[in-house]
Scaffold this active site. Structure first.
Site, PDB file in Angstrom:
ATOM      1  N   CYS A  35       0.834  -1.203   0.000  1.00 48.89           N
ATOM      2  CA  CYS A  35       0.000   0.000   0.000  1.00 48.89           C
ATOM      3  C   CYS A  35       0.868   1.252   0.000  1.00 48.89           C
ATOM      4  CB  CYS A  35      -0.883   0.032   1.234  1.00 48.89           C
ATOM      5  SG  CYS A  35      -1.934  -1.386   1.374  1.00 48.89           S
ATOM      6  N   ASP A 440     -27.835  -0.148  27.396  1.00 52.70           N
ATOM      7  CA  ASP A 440     -28.821   0.653  26.698  1.00 52.70           C
ATOM      8  C   ASP A 440     -29.370  -0.274  25.611  1.00 52.70           C
ATOM      9  OD1 ASP A 440     -30.151   2.853  25.503  1.00 52.70           O
ATOM     10  OD2 ASP A 440     -28.548   2.957  24.043  1.00 52.70           O
TER      11      ASP A 440
END
Lengths: 750, 49
Positions: A35, A440
């Site tokens: 890369c 939650d």
């Protein structure tokens, strides 16, 4: 790939005097050395680019180029064509501070290393000379040379400890750095006096070696923290949130969200995330506020209503004026609750500091009684003082100070690879204390994005065609339908009818996807569950009613079962309606679930649990969870959480799975037991060494061997954690761009 | 033993030189990207074609 709109990135561009500009980009998808050439090559091949350098450690690219040839968004587009998603970012102040500190520690480490090695060279000559035939002149010469090196080096390299010790004393607390600083200063002072008196032994080497070991621990700890911070910074940047700002003349300019200031007017199109908090000027719409309140039912809003960053606009275009948090708004309430809640946690005392509080008085008392003992026993004042100081030197908490950081470095590296980024330094210790977990619901137990929930019950060919049709729409429900088959090319003649749906000719017959009236297929039956949204699909006479809801995370049940088996008590506290919360709690087998809570009620619940003596872990993502996250003993957030919640969380986890919660707790428990073992080792070392020192048998040689021995044992013990086999199913592959998992909707379909 | 009078200072000066070299390399940014540098050594793009 969707046509990328040109974004005005000038906020991130720093012009230099010679006409070039510089920009830093966070890059997603960098996973190997190839890369490096790819990205730098693509950049350098582009006209106007002066230099491009990719940092493989932080996955960031620094580009210097001439803006006359290509603009910033052009560079981003080139990288996109090369296959890398890039987004400019600005280093946060916290990250810049950490970087500066880590550089400073490295400098101190270098100085301490240089000095320790040279002084040790001289000390070994003295030690071997003392049993041989060294002349007193040579010994004095070596001692003076050692002093010459050691004093300035310790003054420089000891700063991290001295400063922290002074700050601790000022705050009225004895931290671990106090006995360290005292030990170092006494060792150096006594050695100088001994040198002047032509003594046989000096402790310059002990003081420096102590500094060297401790600085190694500090530096490793800092490096790990910095790495986590950089990765989190990249994730934040790569969200690449843009806003559509309206200029004075009414032109629309796409800008990064960071460029918005209070008073700006922005356009929020249907399907967009609201980019900033504000007040609606014109337009009306339905808003999905689940990320703010946990409520899955959409709210109708019109001019004058407040909207919050992160909520999703459904139907109509809105013009919003960006405002700062004002008196009486939800945001203001939440911020105030967060401040208040955070006070409790700042009182938490770290394991090492607790140990130091016991340890420092004990050793100082031991040294003092040694002095008294020898004076009574008839030793000269000089000898008594030397023996007392040698007690302090040998007990200087080298192993004790390394015991915790060494484990911390290994454990946080472990978590980093598993996709859990620790925010707080003491998070591991607090996570290990937990006995109750509060979840939650919306966005935490469920996935943050809605999904089709009745796909299996529908004709597959129809659904696939519907997904392809849905790809042309930006409506959030249509986007959920499109998500079942992400790679489809949209129909060419698809046409969106505002407020109704989308239609296209498929096989000569019109296909429609949208509201019941648009598809003329309202059969009047209610959806199967209260939190389900419906979208209708019609193709000729074939009809389908697609149910969309926020599904549970794929491994939610498995993880909840595992947590229960680990002995935690589980609860759900949600801002959503109870009738949406209870069925979900029943599915997961959690009996203790409550819905319809506002932020203050969530805090009250957590305080009540705390009053029962429980240590609560809060896992949440919404704005309404932020105060509870700050109030709980420890807290975790998924990476999709709103910024305020993430800032309160002790750790952030990546990906769609819930397993990181169990994994963090697992690692934290292991880490704590290792920390305790290490503290135990340090205590045993002292139990062995102190009696030797008290009877006056400790020479600098013994001090050096004992100190390095105990430090090495403690470090090796911490490294044992690396050998623990990881749960193979719960690994998030680190290099496979965790950022991608965390990103929202649209980019997936490009 | 007189030889020590100049040998020891020479050793110290050499060590000090090493320390300065390290601090210079630190300031020069050579520790900013320890992973990338390992691969850069394999790249030939700095050679004349």
């Amino acid at each position: 790939m969707q046509a990328a709109e040109a974004v005005d990135l000038s906020l991130y561009v720093r012009p230099a005097e010679d006409g070039t500009s510089r920009m830093d980009l966070a890059i997603d998808g960098v996973d190997c050395a190839a890369c490096l050439d790819d990205i730098e090559g693509a950049m350098k091949a582009c006209a106007g680019v002066v230099s491009a350098r990719l940092n493989l450690t932080t996955h960031r690219l620094a580009v210097v180029w001439r803006q006359s040839d290509i603009d910033a968004s052009g560079l981003v587009a080139i990288l996109a064509r090369a296959g890398y998603r890039a987004y400019p970012f600005e280093q946060s102040r916290v990250e810049a501070d950490e970087q500066r500190r880590s550089l400073w520690l490295l400098k101190c480490l270098a100085v301490a290393g240089f000095a320790a090695m040279n002084v040790m060279l001289l000390s070994i000559s003295v030690w071997s000379g003392n049993v041989g035939d060294i002349t007193p002149e040579t010994r004095d010469f070596f001692h003076w040379l050692s002093a010459l090196i050691a004093l300035p080096a310790a003054a420089y390299a000891g700063q991290p400890f001295f400063r922290s010790a002074i700050a601790g004393v000022r705050a009225g607390k004895l931290n671990m750095d106090f006995p360290i600083s005292l030990g170092i200063c006494l060792a150096l002072g006594m050695s100088v006096v001994e040198t002047m008196l032509h003594g046989l032994e000096a402790y310059f080497d002990s003081a420096l070696m102590l500094l060297l070991f401790l600085l190694c621990g500090r530096y490793l700890d800092q490096t790990m923290r910095r790495r986590t911070r950089a990765a989190a910074g990249n994730l934040a940047a790569l969200k690449g949130e843009i806003a559509h700002r309206l200029s004075e003349e009414g032109a629309i300019v796409a800008v990064p969200v960071a460029a918005l200031v209070a008073g700006n007017r922005i356009l929020v199109r249907p399907g967009d995330r609201v980019p900033a908090d504000g007040c609606i000027l014109t337009g009306s719409s339905e808003i999905d506020t689940s990320i703010v309140t946990g409520e899955t039912m959409r709210a109708k809003v019109g001019p004058g209503a407040r909207v919050y960053a992160g909520t999703i606009n459904f139907d109509g275009a809105l013009t919003v004026e960006v405002t700062a948090a004002g008196e009486g708004t939800l945001l203001d309430d939440v911020a105030r609750l967060v401040d208040k809640a955070g006070e409790a946690r700042s009182r938490y005392m770290r394991l090492a500091d607790r140990a130091a509080r016991v340890y420092a008085p004990v050793v100082h008392a031991a040294a003092a009684s040694t002095l008294v003992f020898w004076l009574i026993a008839g030793a000269s004042v000089h000898d008594a003082i030397i023996i007392a100081i040698s007690v302090l030197i040998i007990t200087c908490p080298c192993a004790l100070a390394l015991a915790v950081p060494a484990v911390q470095v290994v454990a946080s590296g472990h978590l980093f690879r598993a996709g859990v980024y620790l925010n707080a330094a003491d998070a591991l210790e607090r996570l290990a204390d937990i006995d109750t977990i509060v979840f939650d619901k919306t966005g935490t137990l469920t996935l943050p994005e809605p999904h089709v929930s009745n796909a299996a019950a529908l004709p597959q060919d129809l659904l696939a065609a519907g997904a392809r049709l849905a790809a042309s729409s930006r409506h959030p429900l249509a986007m959920a339908v499109a998500r079942i088959a992400p790679d489809l090319v949209p129909f060419e003649d698809a046409e969106e009818v505002a407020g109704a749906g989308v239609r296209a000719m498929v096989g000569g017959i019109e296909m429609r996807l949208g509201s019941a009236s648009f598809c003329e297929s309202d059969d009047g039956t209610a959806p199967s569950a209260p939190d389900v949204s419906l979208i209708h699909l019609r193709h000729g006479e074939r009809r389908a009613r697609i149910e969309i809801r926020q599904n549970l995370r794929p491994d939610a049940r498995e993880t909840v079962d595992r947590l229960r088996a680990m002995g935690y008590e589980l609860r759900i506290l949600s801002g959503d309606r109870p009738e949406a919360v209870l069925p979900l709690a029943a599915t997961l087998g959690i009996t203790n679930a409550r819905g319809g809570l506002d932020p203050a009620a969530k805090i009250a619940e957590i305080e009540a649990l705390r009053a029962q003596g429980r240590k609560v872990l809060m896992v949440g993502d919404g704005l309404n969870d932020a105060p509870a996250l700050a109030a709980a003993h420890a807290s975790l957030s998924p990476i999709t959480a709103v910024d305020l919640a993430q800032a309160q969380a002790d750790a952030v986890f990546l990906g769609e799975r819930l397993a990181p919660v169990a994994q963090s707790l697992d690692v934290a428990r292991q880490a704590r037991s290792l920390m305790r073992q290490n503290l135990g080792i340090a205590v045993v070392y002292n139990l062995l060494a102190v009696p030797l020192a008290v009877v006056g048998l400790v020479t600098p040689l013994i001090a050096a061997a004992a100190m390095s021995g105990s430090s090495i044992v403690v470090t090796l013990n911490a490294l044992r954690m690396r050998g623990v086999p990881r749960d193979p199913a719960s690994q998030t592959p680190e290099r496979k761009s965790p950022a991608r998992l965390a990103l929202v909707t649209k980019e997936h379909r490009s | 033993m007189n030889v020590l009078v100049y040998l020891v200072p020479i050793a110290l000066v050499l060590g000090f030189g090493g320390l300065l070299a390290f601090l210079w390399s630190l300031k020069n940014g050579q520790y900013d990207d320890v992973e990338g540098t390992a691969y850069r050594i394999l790249s030939d793009e700095d050679l004349p074609n």
